[in-house]
Design an enzyme around this catalytic site. Structure first.
Site, PDB file in Angstrom:
ATOM      1  N   GLU A  90       0.902  -1.262  -0.028  1.00 21.50           N
ATOM      2  CA  GLU A  90      -0.077  -0.105  -0.080  1.00 21.50           C
ATOM      3  C   GLU A  90       0.951   1.303  -0.059  1.00 21.50           C
ATOM      4  O   GLU A  90       0.676   2.187  -0.739  1.00 21.50           O
ATOM      5  CB  GLU A  90      -0.872   0.056   1.087  1.00 21.50           C
ATOM      6  CG  GLU A  90      -1.708   1.221   1.212  1.00 21.50           C
ATOM      7  CD  GLU A  90      -2.344   1.471   2.419  1.00 21.50           C
ATOM      8  OE1 GLU A  90      -3.250   0.497   3.185  1.00 21.50           O
ATOM      9  OE2 GLU A  90      -2.413   2.641   3.008  1.00 21.50           O
ATOM     10  N   ASN A 102      -1.796  -5.846   9.308  1.00 26.42           N
ATOM     11  CA  ASN A 102      -2.985  -5.441  10.154  1.00 26.42           C
ATOM     12  C   ASN A 102      -3.264  -6.541  11.005  1.00 26.42           C
ATOM     13  O   ASN A 102      -3.559  -6.348  12.208  1.00 26.42           O
ATOM     14  CB  ASN A 102      -4.075  -4.880   9.349  1.00 26.42           C
ATOM     15  CG  ASN A 102      -4.936  -5.940   9.169  1.00 26.42           C
ATOM     16  OD1 ASN A 102      -5.891  -6.525   9.845  1.00 26.42           O
ATOM     17  ND2 ASN A 102      -5.047  -6.350   7.642  1.00 26.42           N
TER      18      ASN A 102
HETATM   19 FE1  SF4 Z   1      -9.905  -0.358   3.075  1.00 23.84          FE
HETATM   20 FE2  SF4 Z   1      -9.980  -2.295   4.642  1.00 23.84          FE
HETATM   21 FE3  SF4 Z   1      -7.584  -1.067   4.097  1.00 23.84          FE
HETATM   22 FE4  SF4 Z   1      -9.593   0.079   5.557  1.00 23.84          FE
HETATM   23  S1  SF4 Z   1      -8.345  -1.672   6.187  1.00 23.84           S
HETATM   24  S2  SF4 Z   1      -8.203   1.056   4.002  1.00 23.84           S
HETATM   25  S3  SF4 Z   1     -11.386  -0.659   4.458  1.00 23.84           S
HETATM   26  S4  SF4 Z   1      -8.797  -2.053   2.788  1.00 23.84           S
END
Ligand code: SF4
Length: 280
Positions: A125, A224
């Site tokens: 990202e 995450n």
């Molecule tokens: Fe999008 Fe999910 Fe990333 Fe949040 S965590 S920016 S909703 S892809």
């Protein structure tokens, strides 16, 4: 033992959208490849491959004229250009939250500002966000920001536009903002941490504080998910990070009265259910 499943566990909006776009394309039987793993979850990718989608790692591998699905992390401008030059039809599953960051950094540069991306430098990202800038700076946290500012003292007076990787923690972002406000004379800040991420992290933190053990489900490649485990470890002495139910060794379970379960944004509901059922 009481099992408590975090309400926010599992797919976020952006990941669900990307997977649904991939599944819909597979249902239509259109020739389509996914550029990179569209989400960080091996089981989901395997399922999509079974439905006929194929993963390619580089834009050069996309067959001419084929449809190509861009993942929720997004891709940089050069990759979009390369795909267009190859005549590929782009199915863009970039999460709208990420697209928003692409727009912010482009606008900043158009105004003569320098984008500073707070995030993990080699995360897809972050690479994609940097790929929409001519001259971005990427810092992983306040210490690195300090080093970057020291390298060239003129940077303190440069017009800087700070954005965050969507999955950064609130603390990393807040520390950077604090440092920049103290040291820089012309900085603006766009808090682009995803609401779904901060809600998931906060819920995990609160749950971990009340549990003797936490189970965090998610792919080890998912940043995450790893962050969730870190947050839980700050509050709970026993945190297990697993990818699927088979990884959970029930013979080594503690006698915790309350066990919390949470899962990263790229963990599908069926894996969470398998873990929950096994523990139940
Ligand atoms: Fe999008 Fe999910 Fe990333 Fe949040 S965590 S920016 S909703 S892809």
């Amino acid at each position: 033992m009481t099992l408590i499943l975090a309400r926010s566990a599992g797919f976020c909006y952006g990941v669900r959208r990307a997977v649904e776009m991939a599944e819909e394309t597979a249902r239509q039987g259109r020739p389509c490849v996914m550029l990179g793993s569209i989400i960080h979850n091996t089981d989901v990718i395997r399922r999509l491959e079974e439905q006929g989608l194929r993963t390619v790692e580089r834009p050069e591998e996309v067959p001419a004229g084929c449809t190509v699905l861009i993942r929720s992390h997004g891709e940089g401008r050069a990759v979009h250009q390369l795909l267009a030059d190859r005549g590929a039809e782009i199915l863009d599953a970039t999460c709208p939250n990420v697209t928003h960051i692409h727009k912010v950094v482009q606008q900043a540069e158009a105004q003569g500002r320098r984008p500073v991306i707070v995030g993990t430098p080699d995360h897809p990202e972050v690479l994609a966000i940097a790929g929409w800038c001519r001259s971005p700076a990427v810092v992983s946290g306040a210490e690195e920001l300090e080093r970057w500012l020291q390298e060239d003292p003129e940077r303190r007076d440069f017009p800087l536009t700070f954005v965050s990787q969507t999955t950064s923690t609130r603390k990393i972002w807040d520390d950077c903002v604090k440092k920049a406000k103290k040291e820089c004379t012309n900085a603006e800040f766009f808090d682009t941490i995803c609401g779904a991420t901060s809600k998931r992290q906060e819920e995990a933190r609160q749950l971990a504080q009340t549990c003797g053990m936490m189970v965090v489900i998610g792919d080890r490649k998912s940043s995450n998910t790893r962050r969730l485990a870190e947050i839980c470890r700050e509050a709970c002495p026993d945190v297990r990070l697993i990818e699927r139910a088979a990884d959970l060794d029930l013979s080594h379970m503690p006698r915790a009265e309350r066990v919390g379960i949470t899962a990263g944004a790229s963990t599908p509901a069926w894996i969470i259910k398998e873990v929950y059922d096994k523990m139940s």
